[in-house]
Design an enzyme around this catalytic site. Structure first.
Site, PDB file in Angstrom:
ATOM      1  N   PRO A  12       0.794  -1.255  -0.143  1.00 16.96           N
ATOM      2  CA  PRO A  12      -0.022  -0.189  -0.172  1.00 16.96           C
ATOM      3  C   PRO A  12       0.864   1.295  -0.109  1.00 16.96           C
ATOM      4  O   PRO A  12       0.146   2.454  -0.262  1.00 16.96           O
ATOM      5  CB  PRO A  12      -0.723  -0.101   1.430  1.00 16.96           C
ATOM      6  CG  PRO A  12      -0.131  -1.109   2.169  1.00 16.96           C
ATOM      7  CD  PRO A  12       0.636  -1.890   1.296  1.00 16.96           C
ATOM      8  N   ASP A  35       3.562   2.505 -10.996  1.00 23.50           N
ATOM      9  CA  ASP A  35       2.515   3.226 -10.743  1.00 23.50           C
ATOM     10  C   ASP A  35       2.748   4.274  -9.871  1.00 23.50           C
ATOM     11  O   ASP A  35       3.859   4.366  -9.029  1.00 23.50           O
ATOM     12  CB  ASP A  35       1.447   2.361 -10.244  1.00 23.50           C
ATOM     13  CG  ASP A  35       0.710   1.854 -11.271  1.00 23.50           C
ATOM     14  OD1 ASP A  35       0.726   2.144 -12.567  1.00 23.50           O
ATOM     15  OD2 ASP A  35      -0.024   0.923 -10.867  1.00 23.50           O
ATOM     16  N   LYS A  57      -0.533   8.163 -13.047  1.00 27.43           N
ATOM     17  CA  LYS A  57      -1.292   9.459 -13.677  1.00 27.43           C
ATOM     18  C   LYS A  57      -0.512  10.573 -12.739  1.00 27.43           C
ATOM     19  O   LYS A  57      -0.340  10.656 -11.291  1.00 27.43           O
ATOM     20  CB  LYS A  57      -2.709   9.334 -13.120  1.00 27.43           C
ATOM     21  CG  LYS A  57      -3.524   8.209 -13.894  1.00 27.43           C
ATOM     22  CD  LYS A  57      -4.531   8.200 -13.422  1.00 27.43           C
ATOM     23  CE  LYS A  57      -5.374   7.067 -14.173  1.00 27.43           C
ATOM     24  NZ  LYS A  57      -6.335   6.200 -13.102  1.00 27.43           N
ATOM     25  N   GLY A  88       0.538  -0.790  -6.997  1.00 29.65           N
ATOM     26  CA  GLY A  88       0.166  -0.564  -5.666  1.00 29.65           C
ATOM     27  C   GLY A  88      -0.684  -1.840  -5.112  1.00 29.65           C
ATOM     28  O   GLY A  88      -1.407  -2.323  -5.866  1.00 29.65           O
ATOM     29  N   GLY A  89      -0.322  -1.911  -3.684  1.00 30.79           N
ATOM     30  CA  GLY A  89      -1.155  -2.705  -3.225  1.00 30.79           C
ATOM     31  C   GLY A  89      -1.115  -4.192  -3.659  1.00 30.79           C
ATOM     32  O   GLY A  89      -0.023  -4.614  -3.771  1.00 30.79           O
ATOM     33  N   ASP A  90      -2.283  -5.038  -4.243  1.00 35.29           N
ATOM     34  CA  ASP A  90      -2.227  -6.139  -4.625  1.00 35.29           C
ATOM     35  C   ASP A  90      -2.343  -6.125  -6.099  1.00 35.29           C
ATOM     36  O   ASP A  90      -3.417  -5.232  -6.488  1.00 35.29           O
ATOM     37  CB  ASP A  90      -3.203  -7.047  -4.116  1.00 35.29           C
ATOM     38  CG  ASP A  90      -2.999  -8.473  -4.712  1.00 35.29           C
ATOM     39  OD1 ASP A  90      -2.410  -9.339  -4.128  1.00 35.29           O
ATOM     40  OD2 ASP A  90      -3.788  -8.712  -5.799  1.00 35.29           O
ATOM     41  N   THR A 118      -3.020  -5.660  -0.241  1.00 31.80           N
ATOM     42  CA  THR A 118      -3.781  -4.560  -0.737  1.00 31.80           C
ATOM     43  C   THR A 118      -4.082  -3.543   0.314  1.00 31.80           C
ATOM     44  O   THR A 118      -3.912  -3.954   1.547  1.00 31.80           O
ATOM     45  CB  THR A 118      -5.077  -5.293  -1.060  1.00 31.80           C
ATOM     46  OG1 THR A 118      -5.919  -4.165  -1.476  1.00 31.80           O
ATOM     47  CG2 THR A 118      -5.744  -6.062   0.158  1.00 31.80           C
ATOM     48  N   MET A 170     -10.946   3.847  -4.685  1.00 31.47           N
ATOM     49  CA  MET A 170     -11.260   4.597  -5.969  1.00 31.47           C
ATOM     50  C   MET A 170     -12.504   5.399  -5.589  1.00 31.47           C
ATOM     51  O   MET A 170     -13.183   5.586  -6.638  1.00 31.47           O
ATOM     52  CB  MET A 170     -11.189   3.891  -7.170  1.00 31.47           C
ATOM     53  CG  MET A 170      -9.960   3.267  -7.297  1.00 31.47           C
ATOM     54  SD  MET A 170      -9.917   2.574  -9.098  1.00 31.47           S
ATOM     55  CE  MET A 170     -10.734   1.156  -8.719  1.00 31.47           C
TER      56      MET A 170
HETATM   57  N1  SAH Z   1      -4.350  -2.734  -6.218  1.00 33.48           N
HETATM   58  C1  SAH Z   1      -4.342  -1.623  -5.254  1.00 33.48           C
HETATM   59  C2  SAH Z   1      -5.760  -0.797  -5.640  1.00 33.48           C
HETATM   60  C3  SAH Z   1      -5.684  -0.100  -6.824  1.00 33.48           C
HETATM   61  S1  SAH Z   1      -7.070   1.061  -7.000  1.00 33.48           S
HETATM   62  C4  SAH Z   1      -4.600  -2.180  -3.994  1.00 33.48           C
HETATM   63  O1  SAH Z   1      -4.639  -3.528  -3.841  1.00 33.48           O
HETATM   64  O2  SAH Z   1      -4.486  -1.678  -2.853  1.00 33.48           O
HETATM   65  C5  SAH Z   1      -6.510   2.719  -6.455  1.00 33.48           C
HETATM   66  C6  SAH Z   1      -7.150   2.985  -5.262  1.00 33.48           C
HETATM   67  O3  SAH Z   1      -6.632   2.115  -3.978  1.00 33.48           O
HETATM   68  C7  SAH Z   1      -6.954   4.285  -4.866  1.00 33.48           C
HETATM   69  O4  SAH Z   1      -7.838   5.158  -5.401  1.00 33.48           O
HETATM   70  C8  SAH Z   1      -7.408   4.121  -3.273  1.00 33.48           C
HETATM   71  O5  SAH Z   1      -8.741   4.063  -3.037  1.00 33.48           O
HETATM   72  C9  SAH Z   1      -6.744   2.978  -2.764  1.00 33.48           C
HETATM   73  N2  SAH Z   1      -5.507   3.094  -2.637  1.00 33.48           N
HETATM   74  C10 SAH Z   1      -4.327   2.335  -2.466  1.00 33.48           C
HETATM   75  N3  SAH Z   1      -3.239   2.874  -1.979  1.00 33.48           N
HETATM   76  C11 SAH Z   1      -3.718   3.521  -1.118  1.00 33.48           C
HETATM   77  C12 SAH Z   1      -3.123   4.140   0.005  1.00 33.48           C
HETATM   78  N4  SAH Z   1      -1.776   4.303   0.296  1.00 33.48           N
HETATM   79  N5  SAH Z   1      -3.669   5.246   0.776  1.00 33.48           N
HETATM   80  C13 SAH Z   1      -5.170   5.184   0.562  1.00 33.48           C
HETATM   81  N6  SAH Z   1      -5.815   4.684  -0.432  1.00 33.48           N
HETATM   82  C14 SAH Z   1      -5.038   3.751  -1.424  1.00 33.48           C
END
Ligand code: SAH
Length: 498
Positions: A12, A35, A57, A88-90, A118, A170
């Site tokens: 994250p 990203d 973006k 980012g995340g998963d 995630t 999102m």
């Molecule tokens: N694959 C990512 C999500 C991608 S969609 C995951 O598993 O986390 C992108 C959205 O993820 C953002 O609009 C927000 O809602 C959330 N997000 C991802 N990283 C974040 C962070 N560090 N802090 C807050 N929201 C985050």
């Protein structure tokens, strides 16, 4: 030649939340495609020559479309390169990772997926909110606030009935609508809700409220994207479980002025304490060459009975010369060694040598005190050290025996000078909470670099590694806010709040 694509979840935000496997794919990559939400520190782990392609973006830049991103990744892999696609995340949680994977497989590219933490779970955890809890929620539901087709609607009547924790990703642009739709479809307006913005990063901020108040609270606090919207009574646990924002250096920005190669231990510690380190190398270590003087003494080591090292760099450069001259550590077998500081001792241990003396205090005065009772008039001491070192030690020791000092390196102005304007701006905006000084040269050089802007340093707290550095700070007209009790990096961390 066969390329390959790793679809990797970077976690994250906190770069340390990547998996071991994810990290390995970065080390292996020829190309890293990343990203906006990926911790940039991760890029440091790539091999030299690795190509970095940013596809996130950013308002001022042209945004790459998903088709363009797919093409970039695919083309690189078809060229035979190993591509690590960092998301980012998963990668499979709303990251369009599935689509990227399909596109590649359709074109014959080998794909391996490395799951990540995630934001829906890990980001919330950093906000102090557990996604489930036996007393609060026995399921959770992760929902996108951004639908592919603008006209399609979420199934609000069903979502409003769910008893588990609801997490919207999102969704910040739709926050008002999300809260209202849940209430309109029967969810209690008093249901707890929270937003975690920039979760697990230095910029993390969170707000809590209820479905009724959360939109206004977010607006009032200027909480925007990226944000995790969470609805459910687990939000109430934040007060107790908010470990991240309670870290001692959370929200603090700290200037690290030491040489780039030596900054990492301090930078990493600051990160672990929740702070943000800004590396601004004011010094850089330069060998004095040609090193004929030290080679000469190395050849004559049999005449010496003591060696004193006052820094890690001194040890490193001394041994480089020793090996280059065709010797090995046996050349020192008869010699006693004294060092200043644990780091210097650790460096020596790399050559399987244990110092005979490490004084309790890491300064020249202390080493003099401890070595004195052991010295005999026939002793001969070699001190390889920095050009700008103080005369104190050699002057004192010379009263008792033969002392040979050799200047083997010097500290020159560091490469940080290139980022001067950026640092000046941060200081002007009161963004730097602490400036750390790990030696007198870092003080002198920072002041030199800042030039007529040096008074800006008065806006930050100045932290010193020990009394000698503190004196240099004071001599230049500034106040020392704190000084390490043990004169090394852990000692500095200690006074910073660790
Ligand atoms: N694959 C990512 C999500 C991608 S969609 C995951 O598993 O986390 C992108 C959205 O993820 C953002 O609009 C927000 O809602 C959330 N997000 C991802 N990283 C974040 C962070 N560090 N802090 C807050 N929201 C985050």
């Amino acid at each position: 030649m066969k390329g390959k694509v790793y679809l990797v979840g970077a976690g994250p935000g906190d770069y340390k939340l990547i998996t071991l496997k994810g990290l390995q794919t970065i080390e292996e990559a020829d190309v890293v495609v990343y990203d906006r939400l990926v911790g940039k520190e991760l890029l440091k782990y790539a091999k030299s020559g690795c190509e970095f392609i940013y596809v996130g973006k950013e308002s001022s830049n042209h945004t790459k479309t998903q088709d363009e991103i797919n093409d970039i990744i695919c083309d690189k892999a078809l060229e035979g390169l190993v591509v690590t696609r960092l998301k980012g995340g998963d990668p499979y949680v709303f990251g369009r990772g599935g689509e990227e994977g399909e596109y590649l497989v359709d074109r014959g590219v080998e794909v391996e997926v490395v799951p990540g933490i995630t934001s829906a779970i890990g980001g919330l955890a950093y906000g102090g909110i557990p996604i489930t809890h036996r007393d609060h929620a026995s399921s959770f539901h992760v929902i996108t606030g951004h639908l592919k087709d603008e006209d399609s609607e979420l199934d609000w009547p069903t979502l409003a009935k769910l008893k588990g924790t609801l997490v919207f990703l999102m969704g910040m642009a739709q926050l008002d609508k999300i809260a209202n739709s849940l209430i309109a479809n029967g969810m209690e307006a008093s249901t707890p809700a929270a937003i975690v913005n920039w979760a697990s990063t230095k910029k993390q901020r969170a707000v809590t409220g209820t479905l009724e108040t959360i939109y206004k609270t977010a607006l009032d606090n200027a909480i925007g994207s990226p944000g995790i919207i969470v609805v459910g009574s687990v939000v109430n646990l934040r007060e107790k479980l908010n470990f991240f924002e309670n870290k001692p250096l959370f929200g603090k920005k700290i200037l690290v002025t030491r040489a780039r190669e030596q900054a990492s231990s301090l930078t990493e510690k600051i990160h672990d304490l929740g702070g943000e380190a800004v590396e601004f190398p004011t010094i850089s270590i330069k060998d004095i060459s040609p090193q004929t003087d030290i080679v000469e003494q190395i050849k004559n080591l049999k005449d010496y009975s003591w060696l004193i090292f006052t820094s890690q760099n001194g040890v490193r450069i001394f041994f480089e010369n020793l090996f280059k001259a065709g010797f090995d550590v046996r050349q020192l077998s008869h010699i006693k060694i004294a060092v200043i500081g644990k780091v210097t001792a650790d460096e020596l241990m790399k050559y399987s040598l244990k110092p005979d003396i490490i004084p309790a205090k890491y300064i020249a005065e202390s080493i003099y005190e401890e070595i004195l009772p052991l010295l005999k008039p026939e002793d001969k001491i070699l001190i390889p050290r920095a050009k700008e070192a103080r005369d104190y030690l050699t002057d004192q020791l010379k009263k008792h025996c033969v002392v040979q000092e050799v200047k083997i390196y010097e500290t020159i102005i560091g490469e940080g000078i290139q980022d001067k304007d950026e640092i000046v701006e941060m200081l002007e905006n009161n963004e730097i909470d602490y400036v750390t000084f790990t030696s007198s040269s870092t003080v002198k050089n920072l002041i030199k670099i800042l030039g007529d802007k040096k008074e800006l340093l008065k806006k930050s707290k100045l932290v010193s590694i020990g009394p000698v550095t503190s004196e240099t700070i004071r001599d230049n007209g500034f106040l020392v806010s704190s000084e390490a009790e043990v004169y090394d990096i852990p000692g500095m961390i200690e006074v910073l709040g660790g």
